[in-house]
Scaffold this motif. Structure first.
Motif, PDB file in Angstrom:
ATOM      1  N   LEU A  72       0.107 -26.023  13.200  1.00  0.00           N
ATOM      2  CA  LEU A  72      -0.611 -24.745  13.191  1.00  0.00           C
ATOM      3  C   LEU A  72      -2.095 -24.956  13.462  1.00  0.00           C
ATOM      4  O   LEU A  72      -2.713 -24.214  14.220  1.00  0.00           O
ATOM      5  N   ILE A  73      -2.642 -25.987  12.829  1.00  0.00           N
ATOM      6  CA  ILE A  73      -4.072 -26.248  13.015  1.00  0.00           C
ATOM      7  C   ILE A  73      -4.367 -26.573  14.473  1.00  0.00           C
ATOM      8  O   ILE A  73      -5.330 -26.085  15.075  1.00  0.00           O
ATOM      9  N   ILE A  74      -3.490 -27.395  15.048  1.00  0.00           N
ATOM     10  CA  ILE A  74      -3.726 -27.791  16.445  1.00  0.00           C
ATOM     11  C   ILE A  74      -3.664 -26.564  17.350  1.00  0.00           C
ATOM     12  O   ILE A  74      -4.469 -26.407  18.269  1.00  0.00           O
ATOM     13  N   ASP A  75      -2.689 -25.679  17.061  1.00  0.00           N
ATOM     14  CA  ASP A  75      -2.434 -24.603  18.012  1.00  0.00           C
ATOM     15  C   ASP A  75      -3.299 -23.380  17.811  1.00  0.00           C
ATOM     16  O   ASP A  75      -3.336 -22.508  18.657  1.00  0.00           O
ATOM     17  N   ILE A  76      -3.945 -23.303  16.647  1.00  0.00           N
ATOM     18  CA  ILE A  76      -4.567 -22.015  16.366  1.00  0.00           C
ATOM     19  C   ILE A  76      -5.787 -21.775  17.264  1.00  0.00           C
ATOM     20  O   ILE A  76      -6.523 -22.695  17.605  1.00  0.00           O
ATOM     21  N   GLN A  77      -5.930 -20.539  17.668  1.00  0.00           N
ATOM     22  CA  GLN A  77      -7.079 -20.157  18.483  1.00  0.00           C
ATOM     23  C   GLN A  77      -7.855 -19.114  17.711  1.00  0.00           C
ATOM     24  O   GLN A  77      -7.289 -18.105  17.322  1.00  0.00           O
ATOM     25  N   THR A  78      -9.113 -19.388  17.464  1.00  0.00           N
ATOM     26  CA  THR A  78      -9.869 -18.372  16.736  1.00  0.00           C
ATOM     27  C   THR A  78     -10.197 -17.223  17.663  1.00  0.00           C
ATOM     28  O   THR A  78     -10.709 -17.426  18.756  1.00  0.00           O
ATOM     29  N   PRO A  79      -9.916 -16.018  17.198  1.00  0.00           N
ATOM     30  CA  PRO A  79     -10.374 -14.862  17.972  1.00  0.00           C
ATOM     31  C   PRO A  79     -11.904 -14.790  17.896  1.00  0.00           C
ATOM     32  O   PRO A  79     -12.492 -15.322  16.957  1.00  0.00           O
ATOM     33  N   PRO A  80     -12.540 -14.181  18.878  1.00  0.00           N
ATOM     34  CA  PRO A  80     -14.003 -14.122  18.863  1.00  0.00           C
ATOM     35  C   PRO A  80     -14.499 -13.327  17.656  1.00  0.00           C
ATOM     36  O   PRO A  80     -13.796 -12.489  17.130  1.00  0.00           O
ATOM     37  N   LYS A  81     -15.666 -13.607  17.255  1.00  0.00           N
ATOM     38  CA  LYS A  81     -16.309 -12.989  16.099  1.00  0.00           C
ATOM     39  C   LYS A  81     -15.606 -13.329  14.788  1.00  0.00           C
ATOM     40  O   LYS A  81     -15.816 -12.686  13.780  1.00  0.00           O
ATOM     41  N   GLN A  82     -14.732 -14.318  14.825  1.00  0.00           N
ATOM     42  CA  GLN A  82     -14.097 -14.731  13.560  1.00  0.00           C
ATOM     43  C   GLN A  82     -14.259 -16.224  13.409  1.00  0.00           C
ATOM     44  O   GLN A  82     -14.364 -16.953  14.383  1.00  0.00           O
ATOM     45  N   GLU A  83     -14.273 -16.609  12.147  1.00  0.00           N
ATOM     46  CA  GLU A  83     -14.469 -18.025  11.851  1.00  0.00           C
ATOM     47  C   GLU A  83     -13.106 -18.682  11.756  1.00  0.00           C
ATOM     48  O   GLU A  83     -12.140 -18.082  11.276  1.00  0.00           O
TER      49      GLU A  83
END
Lengths: 345, 302, 541
Positions: free
Chosen positions: C251-262
């Motif tokens: 999950l950590i590898i694949d996760i993409q942060t949406p903009p304006k979010q940490e």
């Protein structure tokens, strides 16, 4: 030679037991009783002593071939006592017993020989035997009739595997009281499944649990009611494998353990150590691990014991057709059933 | 028979025959008294016997066995006396029965040994306390049956009779280890069962035995080891102690000790083991559970 | 699949390489695509990818119109928390489709107008539309809820009746729809609850997760993990925790942060949905809870000024260290300690299957100690057979018995070794059901009982009996007798409402049965658990 021929009846009984033709000990009891009837009415014996010897040889034969079998020898021992009693009442002589009292009051002439041949002995013994048969047949119902004295409403009762006596007992109580029953399935025979199905048919709320859940469930159980294979002379039990663990759990939570047993299960034998080979017998390991398990089967050992020893301090009550007794009173029941001299045959 | 002769006869029996127990010696002495008695009534005879008993109790031998044996004998006298009219006939009957009684008592040990030796299995480890003739015989018999077992004996202060027991066992060829009385707890996890004799069996089903038996019984119960008692049936007595303090003093201390010293500072000779700690009693009446003892006593006295 | 190549989202291609199931592919892409709706991606592409997802096992070639229709339905439902899985679903939805589509369009227009602020300025018509939308959603929810109620076995998914965003719960309802025809038989199973443990039936997982289910917001690794938990493919607290950590790493590898979010905050929320899904499949083990708590603690402590890739590396590192220290190294330390206690000629009794015990015994055997092992086993899981296999492979002399024979063998046993699921603060040991019984019999024979447990399994919970907190397994496992042709007399238990098999999974062993607990810190008495917890708490702050 009449002596050798006449042993064929007992040999047949022994082989039937060995081939597991009897599902219940009650059936063995009936068969033994029939055998004795044959022997007494048609056997070649002239005096009580000869008859007793005939019976004693049979008892020894059974004990040699089936060390765990208790029903048949017990009934034969009881008949020996009956013979002695009938002889005494017929010949009007009193027996020298074994008690302090007797020790003190005995006279040298009191040793009974049992060798007089008396005319009415055969018929009186046969009468007694018929009475005994009636007692045998009704003992199951008599035990079940006490059910209401022991089970109250909304109880949770635990039982292990399958016992016809317990089944009758619970069904009788279910007619008037509402209670729950937890049945332990009793691997590897899974007899508990049949028991549970049968109880549920009689409208008793039944739960089936695996053997491993006994300790977990025990804290909520009100009573443990079990049957047994034999009751030993010290009040201990030779019961189905796994019952020792159940009794220990019941002791831990102070749950009373009630054992339902017919009188012919009370055996006058003391067991020195329950690890003795004669105490337990191991059944086929195929029930535990099937032969299809694979090549590792020759690298492992599998144990499948049939019986368990339960020490008398774990049992609260014995219920027989005569009523309830505590395990410390078993010696008295034994002295009523069998004569002291016959304990060791 | 006067007191001095009674005492002499009594002590002679015990000195001469190592194997005889104190109780049997007492009964034999009482038989002697009857034989030599010149009394004409049963009452007088009884008084003579009671005097004799008192004399024997005042010797320094353990009182427990003397008491129970004599009580039984007296009971037997009472029962016998009811039958006949003439006193001399009565006396004759008493003597006959007495001989039979003594013969039975002599056989008692053999019966006990036969029962007990079955419980000693091959490869077992036995713990025993102090010296008991019955236990010794039982172990001898088991050894003769070619069973291999090991025995642990406590030294049992203050008379160190355990040492003698150990010597006797070793003479038979039975491997025996002498242990300290205080090492009972340590050794308990290794042994398979405990076998002791008894000086007396009380109404509750408990036993009175050499001091240290109670400790051993408590330890055995905790470690779930069976505690077997080997005793003859004439040792049954009507006593019912409620605790250690409730035992009569004549049991705990010899007569000379009682006369001379302050009892609070002296060690008792015996202690009481309640029936809860005893698994089985092997007697000549058969194998009994502690609850069966009371049954027997009731049958006898009531 | 070629239709999707026009997608501008590069990461979606990478995900396809990772995952096997196309349905999940599509779901994830739909998920991401939805996130990008507000950025104004082309919907046609999204349509097609979603379509691929939903009809994964069905033929992919459908007309454009069909695709679009399906897409809109799904969109609508996913926003209201309901997921559609097949084209032939509840007929009741058909009439309102057009309306739904219209509403959807309007909503999208509004969103585009509003832009990134997320605020919506509504005109009168829009308000009306929105209200109708809500009514529609409620009507559908009610329908689904009815189905759920009829078909379910007491699942406490009250959430099904209210519109929620969480798709995880939504799938629960969908399953109920699938089970529609079985409604009658399932009604009778309502009575098959043992009074004592009624509260535990609510937590029972659904049976047989349907293959057609689609998970909106859940990472495929977690979906796979969930089904492995459900089908009991992974058993044992260590194994489950390791699998959880591995999935977490994915999950950590694949996760993409949406903009304006940490990243960390986003990860938290995503993790929450994933773990909820897992909880629904099978309640968490104590070890898993502790591992997650440790991870979340570190998550909050990560420096927000780092780049995303650095944060990810740090988090993966945290997981690796945790696994290495608290599971593997702890296992080694425990193994060393127990090895000292095993002497030559020992006969060791073990119960069930524990990875830690296997490690201990194999290590001791390698050292050259000569001992025998007796493996006790019980129904219905029969985990002991697996343990037996592993030990025999390691050439250890073994005996195998069922639980009923424990009294028979206990005389020859010198030590008893048990594994634990968790150690509670009051000194009780929570473990596989049957452990308490083995300990009880061992105590009756005065044999020492050693419980081997890593400290990460210690819990602050307190429990005195085995009912308050437990897990109920599949009752059918009990009613089937293995190795025989004939059916058990219990096989018809469902029809008889007086007969109930009860399959509990755990029990608690009182501390007086346990001689010692071996942890990587020391060999402790059972009652020292709160001390260790206190020390660990101090270390972590």
């Amino acid at each position: 030679m009449p002596e050798i021929e006449s042993l064929s009846d007992i040999s047949r009984l022994i082989s039937d037991i060995q081939h597991k033709k009897f599902t219940r000990s009650y059936d063995i009891a009936l068969r033994t009783e029939e055998l004795l009837q044959e022997l007494i009415s048609k056997g070649h014996w002239k005096s009580a002593k000869e008859l007793m010897n005939l019976v004693k040889t049979r008892i020894q034969l059974v004990r040699e071939n089936l060390p765990q079998e208790a029903t048949a020898p017990n009934i034969m021992r009881h008949i020996l006592k009956v013979i002695r009693e009938e002889y005494q009442s017929a010949s009007k002589k009193k027996d020298e017993g074994q008690s302090l009292h007797e020790l003190v009051t005995s006279t040298p002439s009191n040793v009974l020989d049992y060798s007089d041949s008396l005319i009415n002995l055969r018929s009186s013994i046969l009468d007694h035997l018929t009475e005994y048969k009636v007692e045998l047949e009704s003992s199951s119902d008599n035990i079940a009739a006490q059910a209401l004295e022991h089970i109250h409403t909304n109880e949770i009762i635990l039982t292990v595997g399958k016992s016809n006596t317990v089944e009758k007992f619970l069904k009788r109580a279910a007619k008037d009281r509402i209670f729950n029953v937890i049945v332990v399935e009793g691997a590897p025979l899974y007899a508990g499944h049949t028991m549970a199905a049968s109880l549920a048919k009689s409208n008793i709320q039944t739960t089936v649990i695996a053997d491993s859940a006994v300790f977990a469930m025990m804290s909520r159980v009100n009573k443990v009611i079990i049957g047994t294979h034999t009751v030993l002379a010290n009040g201990g039990l030779r019961a189905a494998s796994g019952i020792h663990a159940v009794a220990l759990a019941a002791k831990h939570y102070s749950v009373p353990v009630m054992v339902l047993s017919h009188m012919y299960k009370f055996c006058p034998i003391y067991v020195g150590s329950h690890n003795h080979e004669a105490f337990n017998v191991c059944a086929s390991p195929a029930n535990v691990i099937p032969y299809a398990f694979g090549p590792i089967l020759d690298k492992i050992e599998v144990n499948n014991p049939v019986y368990d020893y339960v020490p008398p301090e774990l049992v609260t009550l014995f219920i027989s057709h005569q009523g309830g007794n505590s395990p410390s009173y078993v010696y008295r029941l034994l002295s009523e059933l069998y004569h002291q001299d016959d304990y060791d045959i | 028979m006067d007191g001095a002769k009674v005492r002499e006869f009594f002590c002679k029996i015990i000195r001469e025959d190592e194997d005889v127990s104190v109780g049997v010696a007492a009964i034999r002495t009482l038989m002697e008294i009857i034989k030599h008695s010149k009394s004409e009534t049963v009452q007088e005879l009884e008084t003579n016997l009671k005097d004799g008993i008192n004399v024997m109790k005042n010797t320094d031998y353990p009182v427990t066995a003397i008491n129970s044996g004599c009580e039984l004998f007296l009971r037997f006298i009472t029962l016998a006396a009811l039958d006949t009219r003439c006193f001399s006939d009565c006396k004759k009957i008493m003597l006959d029965r007495g001989h039979l009684f003594i013969k039975k008592l002599d056989e008692a040990r053999g019966k006990i040994v036969k029962l007990a030796s079955k419980f000693i299995e091959d490869g077992s480890k036995v713990l025993t306390h102090s010296r008991s003739r019955v236990v010794l015989q039982a172990l001898r018999k088991a050894h003769k049956q070619n069973k291999r077992f090991e025995v642990f004996v406590t030294i049992s202060a203050p008379d160190n009779s355990g040492k003698q027991m150990c010597k006797e066992l070793q003479a038979e060829g039975i491997p025996c280890t002498l242990i300290l009385d205080s090492a009972v707890g340590y050794i308990m996890e290794q042994v398979h069962f405990i076998m002791v004799g008894a000086e007396g069996v009380v109404e509750s089903g408990g036993i009175v035995n050499k001091v240290g038996s109670y400790t051993m019984a408590v330890c055995a119960k905790e470690m779930k080891k069976p505690f077997y008692v080997l005793t003859e049936s004439f040792k049954f007595s009507r006593l019912f102690p409620l605790g250690q303090q409730d035992l009569p003093e004549e049991y705990k201390y010899t007569s000379s000790v009682r006369k001379n010293s302050d009892l609070k500072k002296v060690h008792p000779l015996v202690d009481y083991t309640p029936p809860a700690y005893i698994t089985l009693l092997f007697t000549d009446l058969g194998i009994l559970t502690p609850s069966a003892v009371s049954d027997e006593l009731i049958k006898l006295y009531l | 699949m070629d239709k999707t190549k026009t997608s501008t989202d590069g990461s979606s291609k990478k995900e396809k390489k990772h995952h096997k199931k196309q349905s999940k592919d599509g779901q994830l892409e739909a998920n991401l695509a939805e996130n990008e709706v507000s950025h104004g991606c082309k919907k046609e592409i999204v349509n097609k990818t979603n379509n691929d997802a939903t009809t994964g096992t069905v033929a992919q070639k459908l007309s454009e119109k069909e695709l679009r229709r399906i897409e809109w339905e799904k969109k609508l439902e996913s926003q209201k928390g309901i997921t559609v899985t097949s084209n032939d679903q509840s007929v009741g939805q058909q009439p309102s489709e057009k309306e739904l589509r219209r509403l959807e369009w309007e909503k999208k227009l509004q969103e585009q107008k509003a832009g990134d602020t997320g605020k919506e300025t509504l005109s009168k018509a829009e308000i009306k539309a929105k209200r109708r939308e809500q009514q529609e959603a409620q009507r559908q929810a009610k329908l689904a809820a009815e189905n759920a109620k009829n078909a379910a076995e007491n699942v406490k998914k009250v959430a099904a009746t209210t519109p929620i965003k969480d798709p995880g719960k939504g799938l629960g309802k969908v399953e109920k729809k699938l089970d529609f025809p079985k409604k009658e038989t399932k009604k009778t199973t309502d009575v098959h609850k043992v009074q004592l443990v009624q509260h535990l039936y609510a937590e029972m997982p659904q049976k047989k997760v349907s293959k057609l289910l689609v998970y909106n917001n859940i990472h495929p690794a977690f979906v796979k993990l969930g089904s492995q938990y459900l089908n009991k493919t992974i058993l044992g607290s260590n194994a489950r925790t390791l699998a959880l950590m591995a999935a977490l790493k994915h999950l950590i590898i694949d996760i993409q942060t949406p903009p304006k979010q940490e990243l960390c905050r986003h990860l938290e929320t995503v993790l929450q949905t994933c773990t909820n899904h897992l909880q629904n499949c099978r309640p968490f083990a104590v070890s898993m809870v502790n591992a997650l708590r440790n991870f979340k603690l570190h998550l909050t402590q990560v420096d927000t000024n780092l780049k995303d890739s650095e944060k990810k590396a740090k988090l993966q590192d945290v997981i690796d260290v945790y696994i290495h220290d608290d599971i593997y190294k702890a296992g080694d330390a425990i193994s060393l300690k127990v090895k000292e206690k095993i002497s030559d000629g020992d006969v060791i009794l073990i119960y069930g299957c524990s990875s830690l015990l296997k490690k201990i015994l194999v290590d001791a055997h390698k050292e050259g100690k000569k001992f025998k092992v007796i493996v006790a086993d019980s129904r219905p899981l029969l985990e002991g057979k697996e343990m037996l296999r592993r030990l025999v492979v390691a050439k250890i002399e073994c005996t195998y018995i069922f639980l009923n024979a424990v009294s028979y063998v206990m005389n020859s046993v010198t030590k008893v070794l048990l594994g634990a699921h968790a150690l509670l603060t009051n000194g009780y040991v929570m473990s596989r059901i049957g452990t308490a019984q083995v300990a009880l019999v061992a105590k009756a024979y005065n044999k020492p009982v050693l419980v081997c447990c890593e400290t990460y399994k210690f819990s602050e919970r307190v429990q005195t009996d085995s009912f308050v907190y437990n897990e109920i397994g599949d009752p059918d496992l009990l009613s089937k007798i293995p190795n025989t042709e004939d059916p058990s007399p219990l096989s018809k238990w469902k029809e008889n409402n007086k007969l109930t098999p009860l399959n509990l999974l755990y029990d608690v062993t009182p501390p007086d049965f346990v001689t010692a607990v071996v942890t990587e810190i020391a060999i402790l008495p059972c009652t020292s658990v709160p001390v260790v917890l206190r020390i660990n708490a101090i270390e972590n702050t």
